[in-house]
Design an enzyme around this catalytic site. Structure first.
Site, PDB file in Angstrom:
ATOM      1  N   HIS A 176      42.488  33.753  38.854  1.00 44.38           N
ATOM      2  CA  HIS A 176      42.451  34.573  40.063  1.00 44.38           C
ATOM      3  C   HIS A 176      41.299  35.579  39.910  1.00 44.38           C
ATOM      4  O   HIS A 176      41.039  36.050  38.797  1.00 44.38           O
ATOM      5  CB  HIS A 176      43.739  35.398  40.217  1.00 44.38           C
ATOM      6  CG  HIS A 176      44.836  34.745  40.995  1.00 44.38           C
ATOM      7  ND1 HIS A 176      46.169  35.043  40.775  1.00 44.38           N
ATOM      8  CD2 HIS A 176      44.820  33.849  42.016  1.00 44.38           C
ATOM      9  CE1 HIS A 176      46.920  34.339  41.614  1.00 44.38           C
ATOM     10  NE2 HIS A 176      46.133  33.606  42.375  1.00 44.38           N
ATOM     11  N   CYS A 270      48.417  42.529  39.670  1.00 42.29           N
ATOM     12  CA  CYS A 270      49.234  41.445  40.222  1.00 42.29           C
ATOM     13  C   CYS A 270      50.527  41.975  40.841  1.00 42.29           C
ATOM     14  O   CYS A 270      51.054  41.390  41.775  1.00 42.29           O
ATOM     15  CB  CYS A 270      49.599  40.442  39.138  1.00 42.29           C
ATOM     16  SG  CYS A 270      48.208  39.621  38.395  1.00 42.29           S
TER      17      CYS A 270
HETATM   18  N1  ARG Z   1      52.602  33.191  37.545  1.00 42.52           N
HETATM   19  C1  ARG Z   1      51.815  33.643  38.648  1.00 42.52           C
HETATM   20  C2  ARG Z   1      50.901  32.531  39.115  1.00 42.52           C
HETATM   21  O1  ARG Z   1      50.398  31.825  38.270  1.00 42.52           O
HETATM   22  C3  ARG Z   1      51.025  34.850  38.258  1.00 42.52           C
HETATM   23  C4  ARG Z   1      50.301  35.470  39.401  1.00 42.52           C
HETATM   24  C5  ARG Z   1      49.523  36.658  38.986  1.00 42.52           C
HETATM   25  N2  ARG Z   1      49.081  37.403  40.077  1.00 42.52           N
HETATM   26  C6  ARG Z   1      47.838  37.817  40.297  1.00 42.52           C
HETATM   27  N3  ARG Z   1      47.590  38.586  41.311  1.00 42.52           N
HETATM   28  N4  ARG Z   1      46.855  37.405  39.515  1.00 42.52           N
HETATM   29  O2  ARG Z   1      50.694  32.341  40.303  1.00 42.52           O
END
Ligand code: ARG
Length: 277
Positions: A176, A270
């Site tokens: 991300h 996150c």
């Molecule tokens: N387990 C989640 C996923 O893989 C984690 C998300 C993390 N969030 C973020 N904004 N990077 O989607």
């Protein structure tokens, strides 16, 4: 020559968070997740609550989203939408396991009377979108390569009426944008160049010549997954070098312990969606 530290001024923010009551690592959709690793859900709630309290003590407004059983990643509230100028560009998750989270976010915004624009393209909200309000008149930075479809960048630009700059993420550990880059105030960003293609690194260097640049150690400690109010920077406590760099640049680092939520592949940012009026 005397170098005078710049005075950083905080701005009051409105945030959205979701308690990790139902947090678990039940599936693996990023390289940080391992279903064999035990998670202490009670500790996750305690650490998350400390983060929420920190924001409230700094004078920010924190709205809460009701957590739902069966949606263990819902604690990562930043992924549910991207809000700029009071317009909510909704999320559409890449992975089936998280798909239902989008409707929970939508219900929250509609109940509160926000203007909600439903997406046709796959995008994970603030996971892959960042906003720098005073840079180039208001600039959206958008990541692609793992989750968000580049078609969503164009869709977001039309929804929000702000220029969107597409950045190519190339390292799966930084799946991300918000684990590789963050706005630290209204004009500037901090980022880890190694998460981006060479071309995207050039774009970032051109747009943000004064950016704070983080190293791989800080990036892997989730240091870039931070939330700043323009002066106070909430960041993972393991990113100690980045905390020093931010201090030297006049910001006040506020280290936060989030060991449990790191097991799901996330940290401070996150957990916190910013609602920009
Ligand atoms: N387990 C989640 C996923 O893989 C984690 C998300 C993390 N969030 C973020 N904004 N990077 O989607």
């Amino acid at each position: 020559m005397v170098i005078v530290n710049q005075q950083r001024v905080p701005r009051k923010r409105t945030y959205l968070m979701c308690s990790p009551e139902h947090f678990a690592v039940e599936y693996a959709i990023n390289p940080w997740m391992d279903v064999a690793t035990p998670v202490d859900a009670a500790l996750a709630v305690k650490q998350w609550d400390r983060l929420r309290e920190t924001l409230v003590k700094l004078g920010h407004t924190v709205h809460l989203l009701e957590p739902q059983a069966g949606l263990p990643d819902m604690v990562y509230a930043a992924n549910g939408a991207f809000v700029v100028d009071g317009i909510v560009y909704g999320a559409r998750f890449k992975h089936e396991q998280r798909a239902a989270e989008a409707a929970a976010h939508r219900a929250f915004y509609e109940e509160q009377g926000w203007r909600y624009i439903a997406p046709n393209e796959t995008n994970e909200g603030e996971g892959d979108f960042a906003y720098v309000p005073e840079a180039h008149g208001g600039l959206v930075l958008a990541g692609y390569g793992f989750r968000t479809d580049p078609a969503a960048h164009a869709e977001a630009q039309e929804a929000l009426g702000r220029p969107v700059v597409s950045l190519h993420l190339v390292d799966p550990r930084f799946y991300h944008l918000d684990v590789a880059l963050a706005a630290i105030d209204d004009t500037n960003i901090v980022y880890f160049p190694g998460a981006f293609s060479h071309a995207s690194q050039r774009v970032l260097a051109q747009l943000f010549p004064d950016a704070v640049v983080a190293d791989d150690t800080d990036a892997l400690a989730f240091g870039l997954n931070l939330v700043s109010d323009g002066a106070n920077v909430m960041l993972n406590s393991e990113a100690t070098r980045l905390a020093e760099k931010l201090k030297a640049a006049g910001y006040t680092p506020v280290p936060v312990e989030l060991t449990e939520l790191k097991k799901g592949g996330g940290s401070v940012k996150c957990c916190i969606a910013e609602l920009r009026h």
